[in-house]
Each structure stands twice: as C-alpha cells, then as structure tokens.
Write a protein that holds these residues in place. Structure first.
Motif, PDB file in Angstrom:
ATOM      1  N   PHE A   1      -0.017  -2.087   4.783  1.00  0.00           N
ATOM      2  CA  PHE A   1      -0.524  -2.903   5.881  1.00  0.00           C
ATOM      3  C   PHE A   1       0.482  -4.020   6.152  1.00  0.00           C
ATOM      4  CE2 PHE A   1      -4.535  -1.203   4.239  1.00  0.00           C
ATOM      5  CZ  PHE A   1      -5.193  -0.849   5.413  1.00  0.00           C
ATOM      6  N   ARG A   2       0.669  -4.380   7.403  1.00  0.00           N
ATOM      7  CA  ARG A   2       1.415  -5.597   7.722  1.00  0.00           C
ATOM      8  C   ARG A   2       0.506  -6.797   7.465  1.00  0.00           C
ATOM      9  NH1 ARG A   2       2.645  -2.638  12.653  1.00  0.00           N
ATOM     10  NH2 ARG A   2       4.745  -1.761  12.578  1.00  0.00           N
ATOM     11  N   THR A   3       1.060  -7.857   6.925  1.00  0.00           N
ATOM     12  CA  THR A   3       0.256  -9.048   6.657  1.00  0.00           C
ATOM     13  C   THR A   3       0.193  -9.929   7.901  1.00  0.00           C
ATOM     14  OG1 THR A   3       2.122 -10.372   5.877  1.00  0.00           O
ATOM     15  CG2 THR A   3       0.999  -8.990   4.248  1.00  0.00           C
ATOM     16  N   SER A   4      -0.745 -10.867   7.893  1.00  0.00           N
ATOM     17  CA  SER A   4      -0.895 -11.783   9.018  1.00  0.00           C
ATOM     18  C   SER A   4       0.328 -12.684   9.171  1.00  0.00           C
ATOM     19  CB  SER A   4      -2.146 -12.643   8.833  1.00  0.00           C
ATOM     20  OG  SER A   4      -2.089 -13.366   7.615  1.00  0.00           O
ATOM     21  N   ARG A   5       1.009 -12.987   8.061  1.00  0.00           N
ATOM     22  CA  ARG A   5       2.209 -13.833   8.157  1.00  0.00           C
ATOM     23  C   ARG A   5       3.328 -13.119   8.903  1.00  0.00           C
ATOM     24  NH1 ARG A   5       4.191 -17.219   3.010  1.00  0.00           N
ATOM     25  NH2 ARG A   5       2.069 -18.003   3.392  1.00  0.00           N
ATOM     26  N   GLN A   6       3.475 -11.812   8.682  1.00  0.00           N
ATOM     27  CA  GLN A   6       4.476 -11.070   9.439  1.00  0.00           C
ATOM     28  C   GLN A   6       4.123 -11.072  10.922  1.00  0.00           C
ATOM     29  OE1 GLN A   6       5.407  -7.073   8.110  1.00  0.00           O
ATOM     30  NE2 GLN A   6       6.140  -6.482  10.131  1.00  0.00           N
TER      31      GLN A   6
ATOM     32  N   GLY B   1      12.707  -9.914  12.318  1.00  0.00           N
ATOM     33  CA  GLY B   1      13.118  -9.102  11.165  1.00  0.00           C
ATOM     34  C   GLY B   1      12.310  -9.332   9.915  1.00  0.00           C
ATOM     35  N   VAL B   2      11.411 -10.303   9.911  1.00  0.00           N
ATOM     36  CA  VAL B   2      10.615 -10.599   8.713  1.00  0.00           C
ATOM     37  C   VAL B   2       9.647  -9.449   8.450  1.00  0.00           C
ATOM     38  CG1 VAL B   2       8.875 -12.126   7.720  1.00  0.00           C
ATOM     39  CG2 VAL B   2      10.807 -13.085   8.969  1.00  0.00           C
ATOM     40  N   ARG B   3       9.648  -8.960   7.227  1.00  0.00           N
ATOM     41  CA  ARG B   3       8.743  -7.893   6.816  1.00  0.00           C
ATOM     42  C   ARG B   3       7.946  -8.358   5.599  1.00  0.00           C
ATOM     43  NH1 ARG B   3      10.301  -6.663  11.034  1.00  0.00           N
ATOM     44  NH2 ARG B   3      11.393  -4.769  11.710  1.00  0.00           N
TER      45      ARG B   3
ATOM     46  N   LEU C   1       2.778  -6.891  -2.764  1.00  0.00           N
ATOM     47  CA  LEU C   1       3.259  -7.614  -1.591  1.00  0.00           C
ATOM     48  C   LEU C   1       4.771  -7.462  -1.556  1.00  0.00           C
ATOM     49  CD1 LEU C   1       2.940  -9.468   0.837  1.00  0.00           C
ATOM     50  CD2 LEU C   1       3.004 -11.424  -0.726  1.00  0.00           C
ATOM     51  N   GLU C   2       5.243  -6.601  -0.670  1.00  0.00           N
ATOM     52  CA  GLU C   2       6.669  -6.300  -0.567  1.00  0.00           C
ATOM     53  C   GLU C   2       7.267  -7.051   0.618  1.00  0.00           C
ATOM     54  OE1 GLU C   2       8.692  -2.126  -1.116  1.00  0.00           O
ATOM     55  OE2 GLU C   2       8.338  -2.439   1.030  1.00  0.00           O
ATOM     56  N   THR C   3       8.333  -7.778   0.382  1.00  0.00           N
ATOM     57  CA  THR C   3       8.997  -8.551   1.434  1.00  0.00           C
ATOM     58  C   THR C   3      10.421  -8.049   1.623  1.00  0.00           C
ATOM     59  OG1 THR C   3       9.773 -10.240  -0.125  1.00  0.00           O
ATOM     60  CG2 THR C   3       7.613 -10.584   0.884  1.00  0.00           C
ATOM     61  N   SER C   4      10.890  -8.159   2.856  1.00  0.00           N
ATOM     62  CA  SER C   4      12.270  -7.797   3.190  1.00  0.00           C
ATOM     63  C   SER C   4      12.612  -8.394   4.541  1.00  0.00           C
ATOM     64  CB  SER C   4      12.453  -6.272   3.203  1.00  0.00           C
ATOM     65  OG  SER C   4      11.679  -5.698   4.242  1.00  0.00           O
ATOM     66  N   TRP C   5      13.862  -8.187   4.959  1.00  0.00           N
ATOM     67  CA  TRP C   5      14.305  -8.635   6.285  1.00  0.00           C
ATOM     68  C   TRP C   5      14.977  -7.459   6.964  1.00  0.00           C
ATOM     69  CZ3 TRP C   5      19.195  -9.781   8.646  1.00  0.00           C
ATOM     70  CH2 TRP C   5      19.085 -10.485   9.854  1.00  0.00           C
TER      71      TRP C   5
ATOM     72  N   GLY D   1      14.033  -4.576   6.682  1.00  0.00           N
ATOM     73  CA  GLY D   1      14.065  -3.508   5.690  1.00  0.00           C
ATOM     74  C   GLY D   1      15.126  -3.671   4.627  1.00  0.00           C
ATOM     75  N   LEU D   2      15.887  -4.775   4.678  1.00  0.00           N
ATOM     76  CA  LEU D   2      16.959  -5.010   3.717  1.00  0.00           C
ATOM     77  C   LEU D   2      16.485  -5.972   2.625  1.00  0.00           C
ATOM     78  CD1 LEU D   2      19.872  -5.547   6.272  1.00  0.00           C
ATOM     79  CD2 LEU D   2      19.244  -3.422   5.108  1.00  0.00           C
ATOM     80  N   GLY D   3      17.024  -5.803   1.428  1.00  0.00           N
ATOM     81  CA  GLY D   3      16.690  -6.714   0.334  1.00  0.00           C
ATOM     82  C   GLY D   3      15.230  -6.691  -0.043  1.00  0.00           C
ATOM     83  N   LYS D   4      14.663  -5.502  -0.180  1.00  0.00           N
ATOM     84  CA  LYS D   4      13.242  -5.399  -0.507  1.00  0.00           C
ATOM     85  C   LYS D   4      12.967  -5.962  -1.905  1.00  0.00           C
ATOM     86  CE  LYS D   4      12.262  -1.336   2.342  1.00  0.00           C
ATOM     87  NZ  LYS D   4      11.764   0.064   2.359  1.00  0.00           N
ATOM     88  N   SER D   5      11.879  -6.699  -2.002  1.00  0.00           N
ATOM     89  CA  SER D   5      11.461  -7.249  -3.294  1.00  0.00           C
ATOM     90  C   SER D   5       9.946  -7.367  -3.309  1.00  0.00           C
ATOM     91  CB  SER D   5      12.094  -8.622  -3.536  1.00  0.00           C
ATOM     92  OG  SER D   5      11.661  -9.552  -2.562  1.00  0.00           O
TER      93      SER D   5
END
Length: 256
Positions: free
Chosen positions: A28-33, A81-83, A97-101, A103-107
C-alpha cells in the motif's frame, strides 16, 4: 483459486490501493507519500508561470525566474520521487515500511508482525455510501462495503492478517473468517463471542446510514444537496444586490 486470480478478481478501487509488483510483492502507498505527491503536483503547476517568464523576459528578471524555475523543478522531482510503501511480506510474516526515492536506495524503516495487525472494514461518516479499509493507522477509500470486505478477506487469506467488519453491526466488530464462513461479533472489546453463520457478507444497503443514524437508529441520512445548504448561503446575495443598487442611486443623485 490462485493468488493472482483472486487479486485480479478484486475491484478496481481495491487494486488501485493494493499494488502488486512484477516480482509478486504486494504493498500500500502510505498517506505521507500521497502528501509528497500532492506537493510535487503543486510545484509542477507553479512551475509553468516562471518558465514562461524566463523565456519572454531578459536581463535580471530573466535570471530571477530561471532560478525560481530550477528550484521548483528540483522540488517537484524530489517530491514526486518519494516512495513510502507498506509492504506485506508473507515470507517473513512482517508488515514492512519500505522507503526509497524513485525506487532507488530501498530500505526498511520499520517492521511489525502481520499477525499483530488488524485490517478493518470501516464506514465513512461523511458519505451515505462507500467504505474504507484501515490497516496500520492508514485509511484507504475503496468503494462499496462488499468491495472492501473482499479486499480484507484477500489480505486475511494470503497474509494471515486478522480481518474485521465495523460496518454491518456498528459499533460491534465482526471478525471476517472466510468467504461464506463464520464471523465473531465483538462488542467494544468485551468478553464473549457470538457465532453468526455467513455474517462475513451482508446486504450493503443495510450496512450503514451515517454517524447520526448510529446515535439514532430511526434517523435518515440527508445529503448536503437535500439540505439545500448552497441555496441557504445564496439567500443574502439578492439582498446585497438591491442594497448596492439603492446606494449607487443615492450616490449619483443630483449628478450631471
């Protein structure tokens, strides 16, 4: 049926929120994205004017608008680009909770057990029809009650997340077990359960009226249009129109 078949059987609104990657991961995309996306779109709209001015002007003004254009462009690229994804990982049994920009630098920023989560079919108090899905403090507007229940049962079946229905017998929660299965009614967290055969799927027309109907079962939902709110707000307009006309006559009285 297979997971892919069941996913494709979900409604369009459900698949719009529960995304599937090519490697068969669901998130799911979060509300912050979503908020970052909105800011990115605002930056793109605001970018049009300084871009035009940087083309038609020259000298110091052109340099100023070029700088503004570059800043807005960088802001739009960053915001869009915020994911931030809520990843349902059945292998590890975790909600990540997976974050990236872009799709790059996933953490992975945080993890929690899927079995400790709750997916809830909840009503929308402001609307006569339509329900939302609640999971991990996130809310997603899906569509009808049946469509949201279908998505909740999909998540329950393939990711072992407990699923509940808060629409059918408000304020009680019905624990959704499976299609055509049984459901347990929870009354505000009190002990004791009542098994209701087939309660997982109910008539959506009788599911929910409004927050007012919850307090008063005999109350009927009245939409904004039926309340004629806009008409009431427009009532002072002709009064002020006549008043302005009279004042203009008095001001021009005795003029040339």
């Amino acid at each position: 049926m297979s997971q892919q078949t069941d996913y494709l059987a979900l409604s369009k609104g459900a698949r719009m929120h529960l995304k599937r990657t090519p490697d068969n991961r669901f998130y799911f995309r979060t509300s912050r994205q979503t908020k970052w996306f909105i800011w990115g779109m605002i930056a793109l709209v605001c970018l049009l004017s300084p871009l035009l001015m940087s083309v038609v002007l020259d000298g110091g003004e052109q340099i100023f608008y070029m700088v503004v254009s570059v800043l807005l462009m960088l802001g739009a690229v960053f915001a869009l680009g915020v994911r931030r994804h809520l990843l349902l990982n059945p292998v590890s049994g975790m909600l990540e909770l997976e974050t990236s920009w872009w799709g790059l630098g996933k953490s992975v920023r945080s993890k929690s057990a899927l079995a400790k989560q709750r997916v809830v079919v909840a009503p929308i108090a402001e609307l006569e029809a339509g329900c939302l899905l609640e999971i991990s403090d996130q809310k997603y507007t899906i569509g009808t009650a049946d469509e949201v229940r279908q998505l909740a049962l999909f998540i329950h079946q393939y990711f072992a997340v407990p699923a509940f229905d808060r629409v059918a017998q408000w304020p009680k929660e019905i624990e959704l077990q499976s299609l055509g299965g049984t459901a347990s009614i929870h009354d505000g967290g009190t002990e004791g359960e009542q098994v209701v055969p087939g309660a997982a799927w109910v008539d959506p027309g009788a599911a929910y009226d409004s927050s007012a109907a919850i307090a008063n079962p005999g109350a009927k939902y009245t939409s904004v249009w039926e309340q004629k709110v806009l008409l009431k707000l427009a009532l002072p307009f002709p009064v002020f129109l006549v008043l302005g006309f009279v004042l203009s006559l008095l001001a021009n009285k005795g003029g040339a």
